[in-house]
Design a protein around this motif. Structure first.
Motif, PDB file in Angstrom:
ATOM      1  N   ALA A  45      35.561  47.378  58.435  1.00  0.00           N
ATOM      2  CA  ALA A  45      35.922  46.019  58.022  1.00  0.00           C
ATOM      3  C   ALA A  45      35.737  45.847  56.514  1.00  0.00           C
ATOM      4  O   ALA A  45      36.605  45.276  55.827  1.00  0.00           O
ATOM      5  CB  ALA A  45      35.081  45.002  58.782  1.00  0.00           C
ATOM      6  N   PHE A  46      34.621  46.344  55.970  1.00  0.00           N
ATOM      7  CA  PHE A  46      34.403  46.249  54.528  1.00  0.00           C
ATOM      8  C   PHE A  46      35.415  47.105  53.761  1.00  0.00           C
ATOM      9  O   PHE A  46      35.845  46.742  52.656  1.00  0.00           O
ATOM     10  CB  PHE A  46      32.977  46.683  54.180  1.00  0.00           C
ATOM     11  N   CYS A  47      35.793  48.256  54.326  1.00  0.00           N
ATOM     12  CA  CYS A  47      36.788  49.127  53.689  1.00  0.00           C
ATOM     13  C   CYS A  47      38.099  48.376  53.478  1.00  0.00           C
ATOM     14  O   CYS A  47      38.668  48.372  52.385  1.00  0.00           O
ATOM     15  CB  CYS A  47      37.008  50.366  54.555  1.00  0.00           C
ATOM     16  N   ASN A  48      38.575  47.727  54.539  1.00  0.00           N
ATOM     17  CA  ASN A  48      39.838  47.004  54.428  1.00  0.00           C
ATOM     18  C   ASN A  48      39.706  45.751  53.575  1.00  0.00           C
ATOM     19  O   ASN A  48      40.650  45.350  52.883  1.00  0.00           O
ATOM     20  CB  ASN A  48      40.361  46.653  55.820  1.00  0.00           C
ATOM     21  N   THR A  49      38.541  45.123  53.608  1.00  0.00           N
ATOM     22  CA  THR A  49      38.307  43.962  52.757  1.00  0.00           C
ATOM     23  C   THR A  49      38.387  44.356  51.284  1.00  0.00           C
ATOM     24  O   THR A  49      38.950  43.621  50.461  1.00  0.00           O
ATOM     25  CB  THR A  49      36.927  43.352  53.062  1.00  0.00           C
ATOM     26  N   ALA A  50      37.846  45.530  50.949  1.00  0.00           N
ATOM     27  CA  ALA A  50      37.916  46.021  49.572  1.00  0.00           C
ATOM     28  C   ALA A  50      39.361  46.275  49.153  1.00  0.00           C
ATOM     29  O   ALA A  50      39.777  45.933  48.037  1.00  0.00           O
ATOM     30  CB  ALA A  50      37.094  47.304  49.437  1.00  0.00           C
ATOM     31  N   PHE A  51      40.130  46.871  50.042  1.00  0.00           N
ATOM     32  CA  PHE A  51      41.535  47.159  49.758  1.00  0.00           C
ATOM     33  C   PHE A  51      42.310  45.857  49.536  1.00  0.00           C
ATOM     34  O   PHE A  51      43.110  45.726  48.592  1.00  0.00           O
ATOM     35  CB  PHE A  51      42.118  47.943  50.926  1.00  0.00           C
ATOM     36  N   LEU A  52      42.063  44.866  50.397  1.00  0.00           N
ATOM     37  CA  LEU A  52      42.728  43.574  50.265  1.00  0.00           C
ATOM     38  C   LEU A  52      42.341  42.894  48.961  1.00  0.00           C
ATOM     39  O   LEU A  52      43.203  42.348  48.249  1.00  0.00           O
ATOM     40  CB  LEU A  52      42.362  42.687  51.452  1.00  0.00           C
ATOM     41  N   ALA A  53      41.055  42.922  48.620  1.00  0.00           N
ATOM     42  CA  ALA A  53      40.602  42.278  47.389  1.00  0.00           C
ATOM     43  C   ALA A  53      41.270  42.892  46.166  1.00  0.00           C
ATOM     44  O   ALA A  53      41.671  42.188  45.229  1.00  0.00           O
ATOM     45  CB  ALA A  53      39.078  42.388  47.275  1.00  0.00           C
ATOM     46  N   ARG A  54      41.423  44.207  46.175  1.00  0.00           N
ATOM     47  CA  ARG A  54      42.106  44.860  45.058  1.00  0.00           C
ATOM     48  C   ARG A  54      43.541  44.374  44.947  1.00  0.00           C
ATOM     49  O   ARG A  54      44.012  44.007  43.868  1.00  0.00           O
ATOM     50  CB  ARG A  54      42.091  46.381  45.258  1.00  0.00           C
ATOM     51  N   ASP A  55      44.254  44.355  46.077  1.00  0.00           N
ATOM     52  CA  ASP A  55      45.656  43.939  46.053  1.00  0.00           C
ATOM     53  C   ASP A  55      45.816  42.459  45.729  1.00  0.00           C
ATOM     54  O   ASP A  55      46.854  42.033  45.210  1.00  0.00           O
ATOM     55  CB  ASP A  55      46.314  44.235  47.404  1.00  0.00           C
ATOM     56  N   GLY A  94      44.061  40.837  43.594  1.00  0.00           N
ATOM     57  CA  GLY A  94      43.668  40.559  42.218  1.00  0.00           C
ATOM     58  C   GLY A  94      42.213  40.158  42.067  1.00  0.00           C
ATOM     59  O   GLY A  94      41.862  39.461  41.105  1.00  0.00           O
ATOM     60  N   ARG A  95      41.348  40.608  42.985  1.00  0.00           N
ATOM     61  CA  ARG A  95      39.917  40.318  42.889  1.00  0.00           C
ATOM     62  C   ARG A  95      39.148  41.647  42.823  1.00  0.00           C
ATOM     63  O   ARG A  95      38.467  42.041  43.784  1.00  0.00           O
ATOM     64  CB  ARG A  95      39.447  39.481  44.081  1.00  0.00           C
ATOM     65  N   PRO A  96      39.267  42.367  41.727  1.00  0.00           N
ATOM     66  CA  PRO A  96      38.702  43.719  41.646  1.00  0.00           C
ATOM     67  C   PRO A  96      37.185  43.768  41.785  1.00  0.00           C
ATOM     68  O   PRO A  96      36.647  44.725  42.350  1.00  0.00           O
ATOM     69  CB  PRO A  96      39.152  44.221  40.272  1.00  0.00           C
ATOM     70  N   ARG A  97      36.477  42.755  41.273  1.00  0.00           N
ATOM     71  CA  ARG A  97      35.020  42.791  41.387  1.00  0.00           C
ATOM     72  C   ARG A  97      34.592  42.686  42.851  1.00  0.00           C
ATOM     73  O   ARG A  97      33.663  43.352  43.302  1.00  0.00           O
ATOM     74  CB  ARG A  97      34.382  41.683  40.555  1.00  0.00           C
ATOM     75  N   GLU A  98      35.286  41.846  43.607  1.00  0.00           N
ATOM     76  CA  GLU A  98      35.015  41.758  45.041  1.00  0.00           C
ATOM     77  C   GLU A  98      35.337  43.078  45.726  1.00  0.00           C
ATOM     78  O   GLU A  98      34.639  43.490  46.663  1.00  0.00           O
ATOM     79  CB  GLU A  98      35.828  40.631  45.675  1.00  0.00           C
ATOM     80  N   ALA A  99      36.388  43.749  45.266  1.00  0.00           N
ATOM     81  CA  ALA A  99      36.752  45.050  45.841  1.00  0.00           C
ATOM     82  C   ALA A  99      35.612  46.052  45.668  1.00  0.00           C
ATOM     83  O   ALA A  99      35.276  46.805  46.587  1.00  0.00           O
ATOM     84  CB  ALA A  99      38.029  45.570  45.186  1.00  0.00           C
ATOM     85  N   VAL A 100      35.001  46.063  44.475  1.00  0.00           N
ATOM     86  CA  VAL A 100      33.886  46.980  44.224  1.00  0.00           C
ATOM     87  C   VAL A 100      32.718  46.656  45.146  1.00  0.00           C
ATOM     88  O   VAL A 100      32.133  47.545  45.785  1.00  0.00           O
ATOM     89  CB  VAL A 100      33.442  46.901  42.749  1.00  0.00           C
ATOM     90  N   GLY A 117      39.317  51.951  43.101  1.00  0.00           N
ATOM     91  CA  GLY A 117      40.406  50.994  42.900  1.00  0.00           C
ATOM     92  C   GLY A 117      39.914  49.702  42.281  1.00  0.00           C
ATOM     93  O   GLY A 117      40.602  49.088  41.442  1.00  0.00           O
ATOM     94  N   GLY A 118      38.723  49.256  42.697  1.00  0.00           N
ATOM     95  CA  GLY A 118      38.154  48.048  42.101  1.00  0.00           C
ATOM     96  C   GLY A 118      37.796  48.251  40.643  1.00  0.00           C
ATOM     97  O   GLY A 118      38.098  47.403  39.784  1.00  0.00           O
ATOM     98  N   TRP A 119      37.158  49.395  40.343  1.00  0.00           N
ATOM     99  CA  TRP A 119      36.819  49.668  38.944  1.00  0.00           C
ATOM    100  C   TRP A 119      38.071  49.754  38.074  1.00  0.00           C
ATOM    101  O   TRP A 119      38.079  49.293  36.918  1.00  0.00           O
ATOM    102  CB  TRP A 119      36.027  50.963  38.842  1.00  0.00           C
ATOM    103  N   ALA A 120      39.142  50.351  38.607  1.00  0.00           N
ATOM    104  CA  ALA A 120      40.395  50.443  37.844  1.00  0.00           C
ATOM    105  C   ALA A 120      40.940  49.052  37.554  1.00  0.00           C
ATOM    106  O   ALA A 120      41.450  48.781  36.451  1.00  0.00           O
ATOM    107  CB  ALA A 120      41.417  51.271  38.619  1.00  0.00           C
ATOM    108  N   GLY A 121      40.849  48.154  38.545  1.00  0.00           N
ATOM    109  CA  GLY A 121      41.307  46.786  38.338  1.00  0.00           C
ATOM    110  C   GLY A 121      40.503  46.051  37.288  1.00  0.00           C
ATOM    111  O   GLY A 121      41.010  45.130  36.630  1.00  0.00           O
TER     112      GLY A 121
END
Length: 482
Positions: A275-285, A287-293, A321-325
């Motif tokens: 669940a956290f894995c997909n939440t991170a992916f969604l946050a990146r897409d 536009g919430r990169p810090r949440e993705a990290v 992906g979050g760090w890249a964002g």
């Protein structure tokens, strides 16, 4: 004093019994030759397994009493018509989840008791009937799964109405309903791999509601409750992914949160990590990169107790992906290096079933996305080319995805003609695969190419893209509620 069976159950050990049926299936091949045949068969159906002679020996000695789902699909492909028991394996419900070892210990003496044997056969037959009722009347009927199963299609055609999933006559769901939920997850994922999320998302919410209704009905056996919670949580993640890939970020966020709550309720670390894995992916897409990290790091914390380097590798990629964002090149490079090191550890029997998509192609594709976000078009193109070249044909959606990534990276690196050619290939794939996410990526490539003077290839791509966009005018784009 405890009985011998009780003592054995409490120690959670089961004596290994040689699997003679599987040894017969190997025939005259050596363990190494048979392992090579398993790997070839896996490639034929798009699976990722690392079978070797040692694994074959563990199966034949009885150490592996039931294969994981990836191996099961490969063995069924190799030996059509045979079930796991036909191959000498124990039923999955006897070796999975809490209390599985106890169930396996107590199952052995039942075989010598005619009354118990008949009861077990009856339960298995009832389970098959109820599973078909769930698949044909619930998620399958709604999503068109019956077309994948001729027997089920015939059963559905013979009846004007097949009831949807519901609580059994006894009033409480059991193993049959848990198995049906698990099967629904597999079928939805299969359709997504082949055709993309659009067109099936709305209908996939029906079996999700049914799964949670089963939980609300109450379950007496802890082992069944664990399976239902895990199945409902995985189904919530799967439906959330369909929403994500369709650009419905708000819906996806809601489904992932539901899965996370389910994981916390039943103490399921594997479900929590997913669940956290997909939440991170969604946050990146979204536009919430810090949440993705943060979500990716939470997933890694949950996954520490799971023996799966490949899972930790994927989670490291989510963090990258979050760090890249965030334009943090150092943080991204560290996470990418960790992902590659963990990936090199190879697949394990304990890898989650849902990770069958994660191979070298996915690794390269996600790395390409990181380099693209960091503005390094050259490295992005390099990894995107590798992703396209390595992707198995079984994952049609991912072929379109990585080709779209390559088209965008080529456009950004000043290669308009090659970018347009890749874009044309994506447009052809989108006739079979429906994904708002891929269309959005292609829209970005088209905007970039419009600013570049190009030849016939660019002009042809832009014309085809405009026509395709007009015909798909009703497709929702990413919403802002994610």
């Amino acid at each position: 004093m405890a009985s011998p069976a009780a003592s054995s159950a409490s120690s959670r050990t089961v004596p290994a019994r040689p699997n003679l049926a599987f040894r017969q299936l190997r025939g005259r091949l050596s363990p190494g030759e048979f392992a090579a045949a398993v790997r070839r068969s896996a490639r034929e159906i798009g699976e990722q397994v690392s079978c070797d002679a040692r694994y074959v020996g563990r199966v034949e000695s009885g150490e592996i009493r039931c294969p994981n789902y990836a191996y099961e699909r490969v063995f069924r492909h190799m030996f059509p018509g045979l079930t796991l028991p036909d191959m000498g394996f124990a039923p999955r419900e006897a070796v999975r989840g809490r209390g599985a070892r106890t169930a396996a210990v107590s199952a052995a003496p039942l075989a010598t008791d005619p009354d118990h044997r008949d009861t077990r056969i009856q339960i298995c037959e009832e389970s098959d009937v109820l599973r078909r009722a769930f698949i044909t009347g619930g998620p399958a009927a709604a999503l068109g799964f019956a077309a994948l199963h001729p027997i089920e299609a015939a059963a559905a055609a013979a009846s004007a109405h097949v009831p949807g999933p519901r609580t059994p006559p006894a009033g409480r769901p059991g193993a049959a309903e848990a198995a049906a939920v698990e099967e629904a997850v597999r079928h939805i994922r299969l359709l997504d791999d082949r055709h993309g999320a659009e067109g099936i998302y709305r209908r996939a919410t029906q079996p999700l509601r049914a799964a949670y209704e089963l939980l609300d009905a109450g379950v007496q056996r802890r082992s069944v409750s664990d399976r239902l919670h895990a199945g409902a949580g995985e189904l919530a993640i799967t439906v959330g992914w369909l929403a994500h890939d369709s650009g419905r970020f708000g819906d996806a966020r809601s489904h992932y949160a539901e899965a996370l709550a389910t994981a916390r309720v039943c103490g399921d670390a594997a479900l929590e990590a997913h669940a956290f894995c997909n939440t991170a992916f969604l946050a990146r897409d979204a536009g919430r990169p810090r949440e993705a990290v943060r979500a990716a790091q939470a997933a890694q914390q949950a996954a520490k107790q799971l023996a799966s380097p490949r899972l930790l590798s994927l989670l490291a990629l989510r963090e990258a992906g979050g760090w890249a964002g965030l334009a943090d090149r150092s943080g991204c490079e560290q996470a990418l290096a960790r992902a590659e090191r963990l990936f090199a550890g190879g697949p394990r029997d304990d890898d989650p079933e849902w990770m069958t998509f994660y191979g070298e192609a996915e690794l390269a594709g996600l790395e390409a996305q990181c380099w693209s976000a960091l503005g390094d078009a050259g490295r992005a193109v390099e990894h995107a080319r590798r992703a396209v070249a390595l992707q198995d044909s079984h994952f049609a959606r991912n072929i379109a995805l990585f080709t779209a990534e390559l088209a965008g990276d080529l456009a950004n690196s000043g290669e308009p003609e090659e970018a347009a050619a890749a874009g044309v290939r994506v447009l052809a794939l989108l006739e079979e695969v429906r994904s708002a996410r891929i269309r959005t990526m292609l829209d970005g490539t088209a905007r970039t190419l419009q600013a570049h003077p190009g030849g016939d290839t660019v002009a042809g791509f832009l014309a085809r893209h405009a026509a395709s966009a007009a015909s798909a005018g009703g497709t929702p784009g990413p919403d802002s509620a994610g």
